[in-house]
Write a protein that holds these residues in place. Structure first.
Motif, short mmCIF file in Angstrom:
data_model
loop_
_atom_site.label_atom_id
_atom_site.label_comp_id
_atom_site.label_asym_id
_atom_site.label_seq_id
_atom_site.Cartn_x
_atom_site.Cartn_y
_atom_site.Cartn_z
N ASN A 101 40.08 53.38 49.92
CA ASN A 101 40.33 53.51 48.70
C ASN A 101 41.08 52.31 47.38
O ASN A 101 41.85 52.73 48.06
CB ASN A 101 40.81 55.35 48.27
N ILE A 102 39.52 52.67 46.42
CA ILE A 102 40.15 51.61 45.29
C ILE A 102 40.36 52.03 44.12
O ILE A 102 39.16 52.46 43.24
CB ILE A 102 39.59 49.97 45.86
N ASP A 103 41.25 50.87 43.52
CA ASP A 103 41.25 51.90 42.13
C ASP A 103 41.05 50.46 41.63
O ASP A 103 42.53 49.81 41.27
CB ASP A 103 42.52 52.83 41.63
N PHE A 104 40.17 50.07 41.22
CA PHE A 104 39.88 49.23 39.95
C PHE A 104 40.30 49.48 38.51
O PHE A 104 40.04 50.10 38.03
CB PHE A 104 38.53 48.47 39.97
N LYS A 105 41.96 48.93 38.02
CA LYS A 105 42.18 49.10 37.10
C LYS A 105 41.90 47.46 35.90
O LYS A 105 41.76 48.92 34.51
CB LYS A 105 43.97 48.86 36.65
N ARG A 106 41.61 46.41 36.17
CA ARG A 106 41.78 45.42 35.80
C ARG A 106 41.26 44.85 36.38
O ARG A 106 40.36 44.14 37.16
CB ARG A 106 42.56 44.94 34.59
N PRO A 107 39.29 43.99 35.76
CA PRO A 107 39.28 42.72 35.82
C PRO A 107 39.76 41.41 36.15
O PRO A 107 41.20 41.39 35.70
CB PRO A 107 38.32 42.81 34.93
N ILE A 108 39.92 40.93 37.21
CA ILE A 108 40.53 39.90 37.61
C ILE A 108 39.48 38.44 37.27
O ILE A 108 38.69 38.25 37.57
CB ILE A 108 40.87 39.58 39.27
N PRO A 109 40.27 37.26 36.73
CA PRO A 109 39.23 36.71 35.63
C PRO A 109 39.19 35.55 37.21
O PRO A 109 40.12 35.64 38.00
CB PRO A 109 40.80 35.57 34.61
N LEU A 110 37.80 35.19 36.99
CA LEU A 110 37.62 34.11 37.76
C LEU A 110 38.43 33.20 38.08
O LEU A 110 38.64 32.19 38.02
CB LEU A 110 36.13 34.02 38.11
N CYS A 111 38.47 32.12 39.56
CA CYS A 111 39.27 31.44 39.45
C CYS A 111 40.86 31.63 39.56
O CYS A 111 41.80 30.98 39.69
CB CYS A 111 38.43 30.44 39.27
N SER A 112 40.89 32.77 39.40
CA SER A 112 42.91 32.68 39.34
C SER A 112 43.92 33.27 40.84
O SER A 112 42.36 33.20 41.90
CB SER A 112 42.60 33.84 38.66
N PRO A 172 42.95 20.63 49.77
CA PRO A 172 42.94 20.21 49.00
C PRO A 172 42.13 20.67 47.80
O PRO A 172 43.10 20.81 46.54
CB PRO A 172 41.78 18.85 49.08
N CYS A 173 41.48 21.96 48.02
CA CYS A 173 41.18 22.89 46.86
C CYS A 173 42.59 24.17 46.59
O CYS A 173 41.71 24.30 45.26
CB CYS A 173 39.61 23.79 47.23
N TRP A 174 43.70 24.03 47.34
CA TRP A 174 44.36 24.92 46.50
C TRP A 174 45.16 24.41 45.02
O TRP A 174 45.12 23.25 45.33
CB TRP A 174 45.55 24.91 47.47
N SER A 175 45.08 25.73 44.15
CA SER A 175 45.19 24.88 43.50
C SER A 175 47.21 24.68 42.90
O SER A 175 47.66 24.78 44.12
CB SER A 175 45.60 25.81 42.38
N LYS A 176 47.69 23.73 42.60
CA LYS A 176 49.16 23.62 42.44
C LYS A 176 49.64 24.70 42.77
O LYS A 176 51.29 24.93 43.08
CB LYS A 176 49.77 22.94 41.14
N VAL A 219 48.71 36.10 49.74
CA VAL A 219 48.34 34.60 48.72
C VAL A 219 46.88 34.43 48.63
O VAL A 219 46.55 33.42 49.23
CB VAL A 219 49.87 33.43 48.24
N PHE A 220 46.32 35.26 47.13
CA PHE A 220 44.83 35.24 47.23
C PHE A 220 44.36 34.17 46.04
O PHE A 220 44.64 34.57 44.71
CB PHE A 220 43.79 36.29 47.54
N GLN A 221 43.57 32.90 46.80
CA GLN A 221 43.03 32.24 45.65
C GLN A 221 41.34 32.69 45.54
O GLN A 221 40.96 31.80 46.51
CB GLN A 221 43.01 30.78 45.80
N GLY A 222 40.80 33.04 44.09
CA GLY A 222 39.20 33.08 44.82
C GLY A 222 38.30 31.86 44.11
O GLY A 222 38.59 31.80 42.99
#
Length: 237
Positions: free
Chosen positions: A178-189, A48-52, A134-137
């Protein structure tokens, strides 16, 4: 990552290679891992917590599984303990850990209440040696206000590339990430974590990865990793 989900994922791959119907996701011919305390709830099924949008992506990938080109990988809550005859290395190592604490072990990504932490589902393409997660945080993964914590993203990258290494090479552990963070990811996206097995050299498995927006227009993160297949006969302290 050395949990029951890995054993069932390997079993599903065996079934596909042997010509079994992919929809059945058959279990392994022999149990790779066993546990005194194991939850049989598959956390990679819709909640139920999964988004559409997450549910829509799940349905799209399940459609791809119908012809056997993709496999839906299960995900379980508890990490399995090992049988001594199969895993002497881990039994030796576990002697250094309090048995009661060991029995309480729980997969880190499954330690949050539904919808608050890591919600994800993985699909594997055997021909391409590729996994898409497919990841929903959830809101409890916040770092800077309004964005995911970098450690939460690193966790999911490690989980995804690690599963790719497991289904390709067996029991492995992370040697380098090794991780290259390019852009921040909006919360709950919702994001897509794309993992690709690049090469195998002896016991070494090299896996690359990127994290993209659902429409694939935004590249958030790139990563490379090295996993080492464990020598199950070798003991360590």
């Amino acid at each position: 990552m050395l949990g029951r989900c890995a054993a069932r994922a390997l079993g599903a791959l065996r079934g596909l290679r042997e010509g079994a119907p992919p929809a059945r996701s058959p279990g392994p011919s022999r149990r790779l891992l066993s546990s005194e305390k194991v939850s049989d709830e598959n956390h990679s099924l819709p909640k139920p917590c999964w988004s559409k949008d997450m549910r829509l992506l799940f349905d799209q990938f399940m459609k791809k599984c119908e012809d056997g080109s993709w496999i839906h990988l299960p995900s379980y809550e508890y990490i399995a303990t090992q049988r001594s005859q199969d895993f002497p290395t881990f039994i030796h190592a576990s002697e250094l850990i309090n048995k009661e604490k060991l029995s309480q072990g729980r997969l880190f990504t499954k330690s949050f209440e539904d919808g608050l932490g890591f919600e994800y589902v993985m699909f594997y393409n055997d021909a391409e040696k590729r996994i898409v997660c497919v990841f929903q945080g959830g809101p409890h993964l916040q770092g800077m206000p309004g964005f995911f914590h970098g450690g939460a993203i690193a966790t999911m990258i490690d989980a995804t590339v690690g599963m790719n290494a497991i289904v390709s090479g067996g029991i492995v552990m992370t040697a380098n990430l090794n991780i290259d963070f390019k852009r921040p990811i909006p919360l709950c996206s919702i994001v897509l974590i794309n993992s690709q097995l690049d090469k195998i050299e002896g016991r070494k498995l090299f896996v690359s990865c990127n994290v993209q927006s659902v429409d694939k227009k935004i590249l958030y993160t790139e990563a490379t990793s090295l996993f080492v297949k464990l020598d199950l006969e070798k003991k360590f302290d």
